[in-house]
Design a protein around this motif. Structure first.
Motif, mmCIF file in Angstrom:
data_model
loop_
_atom_site.group_PDB
_atom_site.id
_atom_site.type_symbol
_atom_site.label_atom_id
_atom_site.label_comp_id
_atom_site.label_asym_id
_atom_site.label_seq_id
_atom_site.Cartn_x
_atom_site.Cartn_y
_atom_site.Cartn_z
ATOM 1 N N ALA A 11 46.052 38.905 47.603
ATOM 2 C CA ALA A 11 45.372 39.619 46.523
ATOM 3 C C ALA A 11 46.265 39.567 45.291
ATOM 4 O O ALA A 11 47.179 40.373 45.129
ATOM 5 C CB ALA A 11 45.074 41.056 46.918
ATOM 6 N N ALA A 13 46.540 39.793 41.236
ATOM 7 C CA ALA A 13 45.828 40.413 40.119
ATOM 8 C C ALA A 13 46.433 39.964 38.793
ATOM 9 O O ALA A 13 47.656 39.856 38.663
ATOM 10 C CB ALA A 13 45.885 41.929 40.213
ATOM 11 N N SER A 121 46.234 45.874 50.522
ATOM 12 C CA SER A 121 44.906 45.376 50.881
ATOM 13 C C SER A 121 44.087 46.361 51.703
ATOM 14 O O SER A 121 42.858 46.247 51.775
ATOM 15 C CB SER A 121 45.029 44.045 51.644
ATOM 16 N N THR A 126 39.413 47.286 44.153
ATOM 17 C CA THR A 126 38.624 47.443 42.932
ATOM 18 C C THR A 126 38.828 48.842 42.353
ATOM 19 O O THR A 126 39.048 49.008 41.143
ATOM 20 C CB THR A 126 37.136 47.200 43.215
ATOM 21 N N ILE A 148 41.075 39.987 40.117
ATOM 22 C CA ILE A 148 41.726 39.941 41.434
ATOM 23 C C ILE A 148 41.142 38.770 42.231
ATOM 24 O O ILE A 148 39.922 38.579 42.269
ATOM 25 C CB ILE A 148 41.512 41.246 42.214
ATOM 26 N N ASN A 173 36.692 41.443 41.080
ATOM 27 C CA ASN A 173 37.430 41.190 42.322
ATOM 28 C C ASN A 173 36.721 40.091 43.100
ATOM 29 O O ASN A 173 35.736 40.329 43.796
ATOM 30 C CB ASN A 173 37.516 42.471 43.152
ATOM 31 N N ASN A 175 37.763 38.625 45.663
ATOM 32 C CA ASN A 175 37.983 38.762 47.112
ATOM 33 C C ASN A 175 36.887 39.559 47.803
ATOM 34 O O ASN A 175 36.719 39.470 49.017
ATOM 35 C CB ASN A 175 39.341 39.419 47.376
ATOM 36 N N THR A 176 36.148 40.355 47.049
ATOM 37 C CA THR A 176 35.072 41.144 47.656
ATOM 38 C C THR A 176 33.704 40.509 47.460
ATOM 39 O O THR A 176 32.698 41.053 47.922
ATOM 40 C CB THR A 176 35.050 42.565 47.052
#
Length: 434
Positions: A11, A13, A121, A126, A148, A173, A175-176
């Protein structure tokens, strides 16, 4: 498979201050909010920062101010000269706040910082990024956006999306998001906006039928390495979520320190050039001591304006090696003025001069002069320490070399007719309440 055996997704950023220079001006002048504002480069030349309102007026980035000034003023645009002391101080404050959110930080530029949030994590990153935004805003008054993703290159693009889409509320984000949604987003981003590509390289990308960030992601990494370089291969892999670029938390010594300015008015005489070169060398020497570095060479250049075709053109430069690497301003200025006298030619209208200190080494790598006593070396160090201390407490140039000149109005000094006060770095610039 047990949850604790699942691989952890990186992760990374990227935190970026929105319209940094303009935002700094707005912190201390609330009347500028919701108004079109631009900040100009040295000598009030080109636009280097725009508020969202100025962008909405189609005022281009990098445009010469004299070309757009009439239209801008008709539209109510407010212009400011660059206030670098203020911007640097505000940047330091932002970076200090960001360190509270991750011990792994890379200060990438004056308004950008990478954070490794992988260790956090288990949290809702977020929401964590929203908390970060609110803390920076409350502590400094500056608005930031956060991107991110699993790599630095993707985090850059996520930050780009966070700025472009208001519905994201300043945080994107990747990653989501489902991989298909990320790919759809990359399809809408021109390849020139990918970190490290830029305008010139994007032309070659288009020739290779690569027009978007998604096109570059889907290209073959090995082929891109053969056609371009290993950096391009890493970019492709980063776009596919593989971390190839780690945080640079500890940077090696700088290769050079540069101090240069365009003049406010053309300069012909050697004395004025010597005053400017002394000032630039002094500034570079201050940076050397602040970074605890020593310079092994001094490079000086002067040139006329390349845009005045009707006038004679001249430019020249000279690099002088130093017998012993030093950060002593007296020795640096002596070498710089010696170089200047060798390259100066009378009869020209000079518009720019610069000084570069090279062959930088740390204190551990500095070779001492066998013919200089320890006492004289320590005496020189104490003198520079006293000089820096007084100027830090009493204001820059409280103490200066005579060769920098004593006149208050020097025609070669940079134009800053629209400069705001140094709100945070000078007593004279402090806000007052009536």
């Amino acid at each position: 498979m047990p949850a604790f055996n699942q691989p952890t997704i990186r992760a990374m950023a990227l935190v970026d201050v929105n319209n940094f220079y303009v935002s700094c001006e707005r912190v201390f002048n609330p009347k500028l909010r919701d108004r079109p504002v631009v900040v100009l480069s040295n000598n009030d030349g080109c636009i280097i920062s725009r508020s969202a309102e100025a962008k909405a007026l189609d005022i281009p980035m990098g445009a010469p101010w004299f070309k757009v000034r009439k239209y801008a003023e008709q539209e109510g645009v407010i212009a400011y000269s660059s206030n670098y002391a203020l911007y640097a101080d505000m940047s330091n404050r932002v970076m200090s706040v960001l360190r509270q959110f991750s011990p792994s930080q890379e200060v990438y530029s004056i308004d950008e910082s990478f954070l490794d949030l992988t260790a956090f994590s288990r949290r809702d990153l977020t929401a964590y990024a929203q908390q970060l935004r609110q803390t920076v805003l409350q502590s400094t008054g500056l608005p930031v956006c956060v991107g991110i993703a699993s790599s630095k290159t993707l985090a850059k693009l996520a930050n780009h999306c966070a700025k472009q889409h208001i519905t994201l509320n300043g945080v994107c984000n990747f990653n989501t998001m489902p991989i298909t949604s990320v790919d759809d987003t990359l399809r809408d981003i021109d390849v020139g906006n990918v970190w490290g590509i830029g305008r010139n390289l994007s032309k070659h990308m288009h020739d290779a039928d690569i027009h978007t960030a998604y096109d570059l992601k889907m290209s073959d990494a090995a082929t891109m390495r053969q056609r371009f370089n290993v950096v391009m291969e890493k970019t492709v892999r980063e776009l596919n979520g593989t971390t190839c670029l780690e945080l640079e938390q500890i940077r090696g010594p700088q290769q050079q320190i540069l101090s240069t300015r365009s003049f406010g008015h053309p300069v012909r005489d050697l004395q004025s050039l010597a005053e400017a070169v002394t000032l630039y060398t002094t500034r570079a020497g201050e940076k050397l001591r602040k970074r605890r570095l020593y310079a092994g060479s001094v490079y000086v250049y002067i040139r006329t304006s390349p845009f005045r075709d009707a006038q004679q053109q001249y430019d020249n430069s000279l690099r002088l090696p130093l017998h012993i690497a030093t950060n002593n301003t007296l020795q640096l200025v002596q070498a710089a003025l010696l170089a200047l006298r060798q390259i100066y030619r009378p009869g020209y209208d000079y518009m720019k001069a610069g000084v570069s200190l090279g062959e930088l080494v740390t204190a551990e790598a500095q070779q001492q002069d066998l013919f200089q006593s320890t006492d004289s070396h320590e005496k020189a160090n104490r003198l520079m320490h006293a000089l820096d201390t007084i100027n830090q407490k009493m204001g820059r140039a409280t103490l200066k070399l005579a060769s920098e000149g004593v006149q208050r109005q020097q025609p070669w000094r940079m134009k800053q007719a629209l400069k705001s006060p140094a709100y945070t770095t000078s007593w004279d610039g402090l806000l007052s309440v009536d």
